[in-house]
Design a protein around this motif. Structure first.
Motif, PDB file in Angstrom:
ATOM      1  N   LEU A 218       1.961  16.581  -9.285  1.00 16.44           N
ATOM      2  CA  LEU A 218       2.345  17.394  -8.093  1.00 16.44           C
ATOM      3  C   LEU A 218       3.107  16.643  -7.085  1.00 16.44           C
ATOM      4  CD1 LEU A 218       2.185  20.039  -6.532  1.00 16.44           C
ATOM      5  CD2 LEU A 218      -0.010  19.310  -5.604  1.00 16.44           C
ATOM      6  N   GLN A 219       2.376  15.226  -6.838  1.00 15.37           N
ATOM      7  CA  GLN A 219       3.164  14.303  -6.087  1.00 15.37           C
ATOM      8  C   GLN A 219       4.542  13.897  -6.462  1.00 15.37           C
ATOM      9  OE1 GLN A 219       0.705  11.028  -5.571  1.00 15.37           O
ATOM     10  NE2 GLN A 219      -0.911  12.138  -4.223  1.00 15.37           N
ATOM     11  N   ARG A 220       4.698  13.703  -7.753  1.00 12.48           N
ATOM     12  CA  ARG A 220       5.933  13.589  -8.412  1.00 12.48           C
ATOM     13  C   ARG A 220       6.958  14.523  -8.310  1.00 12.48           C
ATOM     14  NH1 ARG A 220       6.908  11.882 -14.639  1.00 12.48           N
ATOM     15  NH2 ARG A 220       9.042  11.319 -14.401  1.00 12.48           N
ATOM     16  N   GLN A 221       6.414  15.847  -8.337  1.00 11.02           N
ATOM     17  CA  GLN A 221       7.482  16.907  -8.247  1.00 11.02           C
ATOM     18  C   GLN A 221       7.714  17.050  -6.758  1.00 11.02           C
ATOM     19  OE1 GLN A 221       5.210  20.106  -9.764  1.00 11.02           O
ATOM     20  NE2 GLN A 221       5.729  19.716 -11.709  1.00 11.02           N
ATOM     21  N   GLN A 222       6.763  16.802  -5.734  1.00 11.28           N
ATOM     22  CA  GLN A 222       7.366  16.887  -4.346  1.00 11.28           C
ATOM     23  C   GLN A 222       8.168  15.849  -3.880  1.00 11.28           C
ATOM     24  OE1 GLN A 222       3.371  16.558  -2.475  1.00 11.28           O
ATOM     25  NE2 GLN A 222       3.036  18.878  -2.673  1.00 11.28           N
ATOM     26  N   ALA A 223       8.021  14.649  -4.572  1.00 15.70           N
ATOM     27  CA  ALA A 223       9.201  13.655  -4.335  1.00 15.70           C
ATOM     28  C   ALA A 223      10.368  13.775  -4.720  1.00 15.70           C
ATOM     29  CB  ALA A 223       8.303  12.222  -5.005  1.00 15.70           C
ATOM     30  N   LEU A 224      10.519  14.388  -6.051  1.00 19.95           N
ATOM     31  CA  LEU A 224      11.704  14.779  -6.817  1.00 19.95           C
ATOM     32  C   LEU A 224      12.268  15.818  -5.944  1.00 19.95           C
ATOM     33  CD1 LEU A 224      10.846  14.456 -10.354  1.00 19.95           C
ATOM     34  CD2 LEU A 224      12.189  12.711  -9.104  1.00 19.95           C
ATOM     35  N   ALA A 225      11.778  16.678  -5.421  1.00 22.82           N
ATOM     36  CA  ALA A 225      12.159  17.889  -4.723  1.00 22.82           C
ATOM     37  C   ALA A 225      12.701  17.291  -3.201  1.00 22.82           C
ATOM     38  CB  ALA A 225      11.214  19.009  -4.365  1.00 22.82           C
ATOM     39  N   ILE A 226      12.067  16.538  -2.487  1.00 25.54           N
ATOM     40  CA  ILE A 226      12.565  15.879  -1.392  1.00 25.54           C
ATOM     41  C   ILE A 226      13.926  14.963  -1.642  1.00 25.54           C
ATOM     42  CG2 ILE A 226      12.199  14.180   0.274  1.00 25.54           C
ATOM     43  CD1 ILE A 226       9.107  14.861   0.321  1.00 25.54           C
ATOM     44  N   VAL A 227      13.809  14.338  -2.722  1.00 21.48           N
ATOM     45  CA  VAL A 227      15.254  13.712  -3.177  1.00 21.48           C
ATOM     46  C   VAL A 227      16.170  14.506  -3.331  1.00 21.48           C
ATOM     47  CG1 VAL A 227      16.169  12.293  -4.892  1.00 21.48           C
ATOM     48  CG2 VAL A 227      13.838  11.689  -4.074  1.00 21.48           C
ATOM     49  N   SER A 228      16.236  15.576  -4.142  1.00 18.48           N
ATOM     50  CA  SER A 228      17.144  16.545  -4.375  1.00 18.48           C
ATOM     51  C   SER A 228      17.493  17.339  -3.183  1.00 18.48           C
ATOM     52  CB  SER A 228      16.553  17.718  -5.489  1.00 18.48           C
ATOM     53  OG  SER A 228      17.566  18.621  -5.848  1.00 18.48           O
ATOM     54  N   ALA A 229      16.764  17.700  -2.425  1.00 20.79           N
ATOM     55  CA  ALA A 229      17.099  18.050  -0.963  1.00 20.79           C
ATOM     56  C   ALA A 229      17.954  17.146  -0.356  1.00 20.79           C
ATOM     57  CB  ALA A 229      15.897  18.609  -0.162  1.00 20.79           C
ATOM     58  N   ARG A 230      17.622  15.878  -0.167  1.00 17.89           N
ATOM     59  CA  ARG A 230      18.512  15.005   0.585  1.00 17.89           C
ATOM     60  C   ARG A 230      19.713  14.969   0.104  1.00 17.89           C
ATOM     61  NH1 ARG A 230      17.052  13.873   5.859  1.00 17.89           N
ATOM     62  NH2 ARG A 230      14.719  13.707   6.030  1.00 17.89           N
ATOM     63  N   ARG A 231      19.824  14.747  -1.349  1.00 24.00           N
ATOM     64  CA  ARG A 231      21.115  14.568  -1.892  1.00 24.00           C
ATOM     65  C   ARG A 231      21.983  15.824  -1.633  1.00 24.00           C
ATOM     66  NH1 ARG A 231      19.386  14.622  -6.879  1.00 24.00           N
ATOM     67  NH2 ARG A 231      19.246  12.596  -7.158  1.00 24.00           N
ATOM     68  N   LYS A 232      21.684  16.900  -1.499  1.00 25.91           N
ATOM     69  CA  LYS A 232      22.214  18.287  -1.120  1.00 25.91           C
ATOM     70  C   LYS A 232      22.833  18.069   0.239  1.00 25.91           C
ATOM     71  CE  LYS A 232      22.118  20.483  -5.060  1.00 25.91           C
ATOM     72  NZ  LYS A 232      23.210  20.765  -5.789  1.00 25.91           N
ATOM     73  N   VAL A 233      21.954  17.607   1.093  1.00 23.90           N
ATOM     74  CA  VAL A 233      22.400  17.443   2.554  1.00 23.90           C
ATOM     75  C   VAL A 233      23.572  16.501   2.723  1.00 23.90           C
ATOM     76  CG1 VAL A 233      21.437  16.589   4.755  1.00 23.90           C
ATOM     77  CG2 VAL A 233      20.271  18.220   3.275  1.00 23.90           C
ATOM     78  N   VAL A 234      23.231  15.173   1.907  1.00 22.92           N
ATOM     79  CA  VAL A 234      24.493  14.342   2.032  1.00 22.92           C
ATOM     80  C   VAL A 234      25.666  14.827   1.573  1.00 22.92           C
ATOM     81  CG1 VAL A 234      25.043  11.961   1.192  1.00 22.92           C
ATOM     82  CG2 VAL A 234      22.695  12.605   1.876  1.00 22.92           C
ATOM     83  N   GLU A 235      25.632  15.431   0.445  1.00 27.19           N
ATOM     84  CA  GLU A 235      26.833  16.060  -0.132  1.00 27.19           C
ATOM     85  C   GLU A 235      27.617  17.049   0.945  1.00 27.19           C
ATOM     86  OE1 GLU A 235      25.734  17.793  -3.638  1.00 27.19           O
ATOM     87  OE2 GLU A 235      25.483  16.134  -4.932  1.00 27.19           O
ATOM     88  N   GLY A 236      26.559  17.814   1.669  1.00 31.98           N
ATOM     89  CA  GLY A 236      27.156  18.724   2.647  1.00 31.98           C
ATOM     90  C   GLY A 236      27.875  17.726   3.842  1.00 31.98           C
TER      91      GLY A 236
END
Length: 288
Positions: A218-236
């Protein structure tokens, strides 16, 4: 061994014949006692024939098959519901032709990446060949249960529970439920054809990490979700900065490399930061 139709005759015709033989035997017996012994012998023959006919009567319920064997030899199967006369002194066994469900237990299996997962499935099946179900396997219901759990374990060990890399587009147990169900159905059908069973549907009913690693995953999934969201923010943010620079250039506002770098830095910090930006007034210049 393949299923075939057993010889059968309308049972009410057999009952009528039984009554005629019984009546003839009784009449012959009564007259034979009063007159001579040949009528007694005829009465015995008629009564024996009546008993033989009586032993051949069988009732078949809807969605039920009667497997008929005569002194160890398979004579056929009766699928038509009703009241029938079959081969006398034959053994008949019932097999249900109804659609049935098998809910597997929660199985603990290691997925393709070695992570322990809990998995369960429901299998919808019915018997299509009564001869195979009766004679080719010891107990077709137990056979279905064991082979279903074996197939579920094989499918679970073949694919990972989930993919943590967005660049990998492989099949996963959690993300490709329809594909996994279709493969499970195909494998079950291949395993159960020897028992004369048709698999109508197979679906996963439970899928989860084992309790001992559920928290870490669960912690791994949450960390990956945060990284994925940050990646989208940076791309935008990169797109917005590029758009701002292009619009300034279209309006004739030229910036040197140092001012352009400062503008890009300020915009990226303001957009990407998870806190509200605090404006700062620069009273001087970049060169002082």
């Amino acid at each position: 061994m393949r299923e075939k139709n057993a010889w059968h005759l309308n049972g009410f015709v057999a009952v009528l014949l039984f009554l005629l033989l019984l009546a003839g035997g009784v009449v012959s017996l009564v007259r034979g006692v009063e007159t001579e012994w040949p009528l007694i012998a005829l009465a015995v023959v008629l009564l024996v024939l009546a008993i033989i006919i009586l032993s051949s009567l069988v009732i078949v319920k809807p969605n039920e098959g009667k497997v008929v064997t005569f002194f160890g030899r398979y004579m056929g199967t009766i699928r038509s519901d009703g009241f029938w006369m079959i081969v006398p002194f034959s053994e008949r066994k019932s097999i249900s032709l109804r659609v049935r469900n098998f809910n597997s237990q929660k199985l603990k299996v290691n997925d393709a990446e070695g992570n322990p997962v809990e998995i369960a499935a429901v299998v919808v099946f019915r018997v299509t060949d009564t001869a195979k179900a009766m004679f080719d396997v010891d107990n077709y219901e137990t056979f279905v249960e064991i082979q279903s759990e074996t197939a579920i374990r094989h499918i679970a060990a073949k694919y990972p529970y989930d993919s943590f890399d967005e660049e990998m587009n492989g099949i996963t147990l959690r993300g490709n439920a329809d594909e996994v169900a279709a493969e499970l159905l195909a494998e079950l059908q291949q395993r159960l054809v020897v028992a004369g069973v048709e698999v109508l549907e197979a679906r996963l009913t439970h899928l989860a990490y084992s309790p001992e690693i559920a928290g870490a995953m669960l912690q791994r999934q949450q960390a990956l979700a945060i990284v994925s969201a940050r990646r989208k923010v940076v791309e935008g943010a990169v797109g917005m900065v590029e758009l701002a620079l292009n619009q300034l250039q279209e309006k004739g506002i030229e910036l040197d490399d140092e001012r352009r770098a400062a503008m890009v830095n300020n915009l990226m910090v303001a957009i990407v930061s998870d806190r509200a930006a605090t404006p700062v007034i620069n009273a001087g210049t970049l060169y002082t």
